[in-house]
Design a protein around this motif. Structure first.
Motif, mmCIF file in Angstrom:
data_model
loop_
_atom_site.group_PDB
_atom_site.id
_atom_site.type_symbol
_atom_site.label_atom_id
_atom_site.label_comp_id
_atom_site.label_asym_id
_atom_site.label_seq_id
_atom_site.Cartn_x
_atom_site.Cartn_y
_atom_site.Cartn_z
ATOM 1 N N ALA A 63 0.819 -1.018 -0.008
ATOM 2 C CA ALA A 63 -0.126 0.079 -0.044
ATOM 3 C C ALA A 63 0.821 1.255 -0.044
ATOM 4 O O ALA A 63 0.169 2.287 -0.115
ATOM 5 N N LEU A 64 2.055 1.307 0.214
ATOM 6 C CA LEU A 64 2.880 2.514 0.496
ATOM 7 C C LEU A 64 3.075 3.286 -1.016
ATOM 8 O O LEU A 64 3.045 4.382 -0.877
ATOM 9 N N PRO A 65 3.092 2.668 -1.959
ATOM 10 C CA PRO A 65 2.982 3.408 -3.347
ATOM 11 C C PRO A 65 2.122 4.270 -3.348
ATOM 12 O O PRO A 65 2.015 5.551 -3.773
ATOM 13 N N ALA A 66 0.698 3.813 -3.068
ATOM 14 C CA ALA A 66 -0.508 4.661 -3.070
ATOM 15 C C ALA A 66 -0.554 5.457 -1.959
ATOM 16 O O ALA A 66 -1.338 6.648 -2.111
ATOM 17 N N ALA A 67 0.081 5.296 -0.797
ATOM 18 C CA ALA A 67 0.143 6.046 0.332
ATOM 19 C C ALA A 67 1.028 7.358 -0.084
ATOM 20 O O ALA A 67 0.742 8.411 0.184
ATOM 21 N N ALA A 68 2.131 7.263 -0.566
ATOM 22 C CA ALA A 68 2.957 8.366 -1.286
ATOM 23 C C ALA A 68 2.283 8.929 -2.350
ATOM 24 O O ALA A 68 2.189 10.272 -2.229
ATOM 25 N N ALA A 69 1.416 8.336 -3.203
ATOM 26 C CA ALA A 69 0.680 9.280 -4.198
ATOM 27 C C ALA A 69 -0.504 9.980 -3.610
ATOM 28 O O ALA A 69 -0.284 11.461 -4.267
ATOM 29 N N ILE A 70 -1.138 9.774 -2.566
ATOM 30 C CA ILE A 70 -1.948 10.879 -2.124
ATOM 31 C C ILE A 70 -1.292 11.920 -1.269
ATOM 32 O O ILE A 70 -1.759 12.934 -1.089
ATOM 33 N N GLU A 71 -0.332 11.651 -0.599
ATOM 34 C CA GLU A 71 0.669 12.494 -0.006
ATOM 35 C C GLU A 71 1.113 13.621 -0.851
ATOM 36 O O GLU A 71 1.173 14.894 -0.840
ATOM 37 N N LEU A 72 1.521 13.200 -2.104
ATOM 38 C CA LEU A 72 2.028 13.880 -3.203
ATOM 39 C C LEU A 72 0.794 14.807 -3.723
ATOM 40 O O LEU A 72 1.266 16.164 -4.015
#
Length: 266
Positions: A63-72
């Protein structure tokens, strides 16, 4: 580590370190600045919490790539909101930005957000892309309504379409990654929207409005508190009506931790 805090923020940040280094090379200092303003990584945490709750996975790495995406995307929204303030306010203040630098940095952030999804599991990047696209479209429409004369949208409503949409997007990403069906995703998005709207309304009420996602000239405090309550109620209803197959224990812990932090700031 408790379920209320499914990952350390540094685990999410690790997935956009390349973004920061590339931005430094391009002399886009605003990219790093705006990402460092929100160290809680709350939206990324929401992605991971929903994913873990629906999938039952203890290892949240997927889930970390998607977590990074929403933070960006969160950084993009902050920059865009400040840019609109710069362009519509005749008086210089702490939010005044160079328009060209803000545009470039904002474009860089949302592009990087979509790029981050390429690291998601092979079976889900298309679904995640759709969630992020829908989230961005809603936020863009909210900005257009807010700053288009003659009748700008009520600020409390704007929060629901900006911060609320980010929350819905974060929860939607977590549900998509976990393979949740349509009704389950809708419940998760309602949860994310409600929690995020209440969180941001309380942030405006409890801190300098200049640090909010979108900055109001004036606002009705009583109306805002009603709006925060509506967000909390929406989140509670979403949890109470989740399909029986979903273990909501982790999601309730996350929601309660968010509410507790808000109460502690008052």
């Amino acid at each position: 580590m408790t379920d209320a805090h499914p990952v350390d923020p540094s685990q999410i940040e690790r997935h956009f370190e390349q973004v920061l280094s590339s931005a430094d090379e391009a002399n886009l200092t605003l990219v790093r600045d705006v990402l460092e303003e929100t160290p809680d990584r709350w939206y990324g945490q929401l992605v991971v919490s929903v994913y873990g709750s629906l999938s039952g996975q203890q290892d949240r790495e997927a889930a970390l790539p998607a977590a990074a995406a929403i933070e960006l995307l969160r950084g993009y929204v902050r920059l865009r909101s400040r840019l609109f303030v710069t362009l519509t306010d005749d008086h210089a203040h702490s939010l005044t930005l160079d328009p060209t630098a803000a545009l470039l940095a904002g474009d860089y952030l949302y592009t990087a957000g979509f790029s981050s999804l390429r690291s998601a599991p092979d079976s889900t990047p298309g679904d995640c892309f759709g969630v992020l696209t829908s989230c961005l479209e809603t936020i863009t429409e909210a900005f257009a309504c807010t700053y288009t004369p003659p009748e700008p949208t009520e600020y409390a409503t704007v929060l629901g379409e900006t911060a609320g949409s980010l929350g819905a997007g974060a929860a939607g990403l977590g549900a998509a990654l976990a393979g949740g069906d349509g009704p389950t995703r809708q419940h998760c998005e309602r949860l994310g929207r409600g929690l995020s709207t209440a969180k941001q309304v309380n942030h405006v009420l409890d801190t300098d409005p200049g640090d909010a996602i979108v900055v109001p000239a004036t606002f009705d405090e009583a109306q805002f508190r009603r709006h925060a309550k509506q967000g909390r109620d929406e989140a509670a209803r979403a949890l109470d009506t989740m399909p029986e197959a979903v273990d909501v224990t982790r999601l309730r812990a996350f929601a309660e931790a968010t509410a507790t932090k808000q109460d502690q700031r008052r």
